[in-house]
Design a protein around this motif. Structure first.
Motif, PDB file in Angstrom:
ATOM      1  N   LEU A   1       0.836  -1.190   0.000  1.00 25.49           N
ATOM      2  CA  LEU A   1       0.000   0.000   0.000  1.00 25.49           C
ATOM      3  C   LEU A   1       0.876   1.246   0.000  1.00 25.49           C
ATOM      4  N   TYR A   2       0.508   2.212  -0.823  1.00 29.05           N
ATOM      5  CA  TYR A   2       1.308   3.422  -1.017  1.00 29.05           C
ATOM      6  C   TYR A   2       0.470   4.660  -0.718  1.00 29.05           C
ATOM      7  N   GLY A   3       1.082   5.617  -0.024  1.00 30.88           N
ATOM      8  CA  GLY A   3       0.412   6.866   0.303  1.00 30.88           C
ATOM      9  C   GLY A   3       1.003   8.042  -0.453  1.00 30.88           C
ATOM     10  N   ARG A   4       0.639   9.246  -0.012  1.00 29.08           N
ATOM     11  CA  ARG A   4       1.053  10.466  -0.711  1.00 29.08           C
ATOM     12  C   ARG A   4       2.572  10.608  -0.760  1.00 29.08           C
ATOM     13  N   GLU A   5       3.249  10.277   0.332  1.00 30.84           N
ATOM     14  CA  GLU A   5       4.702  10.413   0.362  1.00 30.84           C
ATOM     15  C   GLU A   5       5.372   9.512  -0.676  1.00 30.84           C
ATOM     16  N   GLN A   6       4.856   8.292  -0.827  1.00 34.12           N
ATOM     17  CA  GLN A   6       5.436   7.369  -1.797  1.00 34.12           C
ATOM     18  C   GLN A   6       5.151   7.836  -3.235  1.00 34.12           C
ATOM     19  N   VAL A   7       3.983   8.428  -3.441  1.00 33.83           N
ATOM     20  CA  VAL A   7       3.653   8.969  -4.763  1.00 33.83           C
ATOM     21  C   VAL A   7       4.637  10.074  -5.135  1.00 33.83           C
ATOM     22  N   ASP A   8       4.899  10.976  -4.192  1.00 35.22           N
ATOM     23  CA  ASP A   8       5.840  12.078  -4.452  1.00 35.22           C
ATOM     24  C   ASP A   8       7.254  11.544  -4.692  1.00 35.22           C
ATOM     25  N   THR A   9       7.633  10.519  -3.916  1.00 34.50           N
ATOM     26  CA  THR A   9       8.960   9.942  -4.099  1.00 34.50           C
ATOM     27  C   THR A   9       9.088   9.272  -5.464  1.00 34.50           C
ATOM     28  N   LEU A  10       8.045   8.567  -5.875  1.00 36.99           N
ATOM     29  CA  LEU A  10       8.069   7.917  -7.183  1.00 36.99           C
ATOM     30  C   LEU A  10       8.202   8.960  -8.300  1.00 36.99           C
ATOM     31  N   GLN A  11       7.546  10.082  -8.138  1.00 36.74           N
ATOM     32  CA  GLN A  11       7.674  11.146  -9.136  1.00 36.74           C
ATOM     33  C   GLN A  11       9.132  11.590  -9.256  1.00 36.74           C
ATOM     34  N   GLN A  12       9.802  11.776  -8.101  1.00 39.36           N
ATOM     35  CA  GLN A  12      11.209  12.156  -8.110  1.00 39.36           C
ATOM     36  C   GLN A  12      12.055  11.087  -8.806  1.00 39.36           C
ATOM     37  N   ILE A  13      11.779   9.839  -8.487  1.00 38.90           N
ATOM     38  CA  ILE A  13      12.528   8.732  -9.090  1.00 38.90           C
ATOM     39  C   ILE A  13      12.406   8.760 -10.605  1.00 38.90           C
ATOM     40  N   LEU A  14      11.187   8.966 -11.093  1.00 42.49           N
ATOM     41  CA  LEU A  14      10.956   8.967 -12.539  1.00 42.49           C
ATOM     42  C   LEU A  14      11.582  10.183 -13.202  1.00 42.49           C
ATOM     43  N   PHE A  15      11.625  11.314 -12.500  1.00 38.29           N
ATOM     44  CA  PHE A  15      12.337  12.481 -13.028  1.00 38.29           C
ATOM     45  C   PHE A  15      13.810  12.142 -13.224  1.00 38.29           C
ATOM     46  N   TYR A  16      14.432  11.581 -12.187  1.00 38.76           N
ATOM     47  CA  TYR A  16      15.848  11.236 -12.275  1.00 38.76           C
ATOM     48  C   TYR A  16      16.089  10.169 -13.344  1.00 38.76           C
ATOM     49  N   ARG A  17      15.191   9.198 -13.424  1.00 43.39           N
ATOM     50  CA  ARG A  17      15.343   8.149 -14.428  1.00 43.39           C
ATOM     51  C   ARG A  17      15.296   8.731 -15.837  1.00 43.39           C
ATOM     52  N   GLU A  18      14.406   9.684 -16.043  1.00 44.56           N
ATOM     53  CA  GLU A  18      14.281  10.338 -17.343  1.00 44.56           C
ATOM     54  C   GLU A  18      15.564  11.073 -17.719  1.00 44.56           C
ATOM     55  N   LEU A  19      16.279  11.551 -16.708  1.00 44.39           N
ATOM     56  CA  LEU A  19      17.531  12.278 -16.941  1.00 44.39           C
ATOM     57  C   LEU A  19      18.731  11.335 -17.031  1.00 44.39           C
ATOM     58  N   GLY A  20      18.460  10.022 -17.013  1.00 44.59           N
ATOM     59  CA  GLY A  20      19.524   9.054 -17.218  1.00 44.59           C
ATOM     60  C   GLY A  20      20.272   8.629 -15.969  1.00 44.59           C
ATOM     61  N   VAL A  21      19.725   8.943 -14.792  1.00 46.07           N
ATOM     62  CA  VAL A  21      20.377   8.568 -13.533  1.00 46.07           C
ATOM     63  C   VAL A  21      19.969   7.138 -13.164  1.00 46.07           C
ATOM     64  N   GLY A  22      20.937   6.317 -12.791  1.00 41.62           N
ATOM     65  CA  GLY A  22      20.669   4.926 -12.453  1.00 41.62           C
ATOM     66  C   GLY A  22      20.063   4.761 -11.068  1.00 41.62           C
ATOM     67  N   PRO A  23      19.461   3.594 -10.798  1.00 45.69           N
ATOM     68  CA  PRO A  23      18.782   3.347  -9.511  1.00 45.69           C
ATOM     69  C   PRO A  23      19.669   3.552  -8.288  1.00 45.69           C
ATOM     70  N   GLU A  24      20.902   3.044  -8.330  1.00 48.32           N
ATOM     71  CA  GLU A  24      21.789   3.174  -7.168  1.00 48.32           C
ATOM     72  C   GLU A  24      22.111   4.636  -6.874  1.00 48.32           C
ATOM     73  N   GLU A  25      22.321   5.416  -7.936  1.00 46.55           N
ATOM     74  CA  GLU A  25      22.619   6.834  -7.747  1.00 46.55           C
ATOM     75  C   GLU A  25      21.392   7.576  -7.229  1.00 46.55           C
TER      76      GLU A  25
END
Length: 284
Positions: free
Chosen positions: A71-95
């Motif tokens: 189960l995911y709440g608002r904080e996880q939604v915001d974090t996922l958005q950040q993750i996808l922003f970084y992923r779009e910019l070519g940043v890897g998961p570990e970074e």
């Protein structure tokens, strides 16, 4: 006509009501509660991706229900958005984990950084689009392009890619002035100079493949590799120094992005290149 019993109807209409109700109560009745399937659909990713993010510690669910649902709440939604922003910019998961888990991480500053990076990417794409459009018009006979204009979009894209991948580290290591001068030098290259830099880049990679096979970072093939690498750097660096070159050599091993790039050319190439450069380049 068959009529479902009330309990079955509720389950058929929304199987997630019971799953999320306890979680909503625990969070003060928060409405934005998602199962893994709901969040995947919302974000445009797969449930497999979210499970992988959970496994590596990049995005943990807020709670696991008694039935085993993530189960995911608002904080996880915001974090996922950040993750996808970084992923779009070519940043890897570990970074990404390192960035967003740092005590100094600031979500607003991160968003501002994403915006700047995306604007730069758009500018680079606009430059490429402009170059293609002008080239097309020139082929139709309606426009005459200078040699400089033919390569403008490619140079701008190269500058932007370098900024996205290595800009922060380079500016921290050498300072804004040096990086800005380097970018300006690249953008000011003539077509012949730009072509020379691209040729040298390919020659460095080929020389690296050959030198690695010798297993000797102090050998003749390694010496030739180091000379080509120096020539390639001097195409873009406004002021060459052996000390800066040695520092870059160490970064090829310390930074996983550099090491992954060179090791894709030949296994162990990043360490070999570092060792060769440190052997042949004077310390001062």
């Amino acid at each position: 006509m068959h009529t479902l019993p009330a309990g079955e109807f509720a389950c058929a209409v929304n199987v997630d009501i019971d799953v999320t109700s306890g979680f909503m109560l625990a969070f003060g009745g928060e409405a934005n509660v998602y199962t893994i399937g709901q969040l995947a659909k919302l974000a445009g990713v797969t449930t497999r991706t979210l499970r992988y993010y959970d496994q590596i510690g990049l995005l943990k669910p807020a709670e696991i229900s008694e039935a085993g649902y993530r189960l995911y709440g608002r904080e996880q939604v915001d974090t996922l958005q950040q993750i996808l922003f970084y992923r779009e910019l070519g940043v890897g998961p570990e970074e990404i984990i390192r960035i967003i888990s740092a005590p100094s991480f600031d979500r607003q500053l991160a968003l501002e950084g994403h915006l700047k990076a995306l604007i730069k990417r758009r500018e680079a794409l606009d430059a490429l689009i402009s170059t293609v459009s002008k080239t097309l018009e020139a082929h139709k006979g309606g426009l005459t392009m200078t040699d400089e204009e033919k390569f403008e979009g490619f140079k701008k894209k190269l500058v932007e890619e370098n900024e996205e991948k290595y800009g922060a580290e380079a500016r921290g290591l050498y300072g804004d002035d040096v990086v800005d001068e380097s970018n300006a030098k690249l953008m000011g290259m003539t077509p012949a100079e730009f072509a020379r830099m691209q040729t040298l880049s390919a020659e460095v990679n080929e020389a690296l493949k050959t030198a690695v096979q010798t297993g000797n970072p102090a050998g003749e093939e390694a010496r030739r590799l180091c000379e080509l690498h120096k020539q390639w750097l001097m195409c873009a660096w406004p002021h060459y120094s052996s000390a800066a070159h040695r520092g870059l050599a160490q970064m090829y091993v310390d930074d996983e992005r550099f090491s992954a790039y060179y090791d894709s050319i030949a296994p162990g190439a990043a360490v070999f290149l570092r060792d060769a450069l440190l052997h042949f380049l004077p310390e001062a």
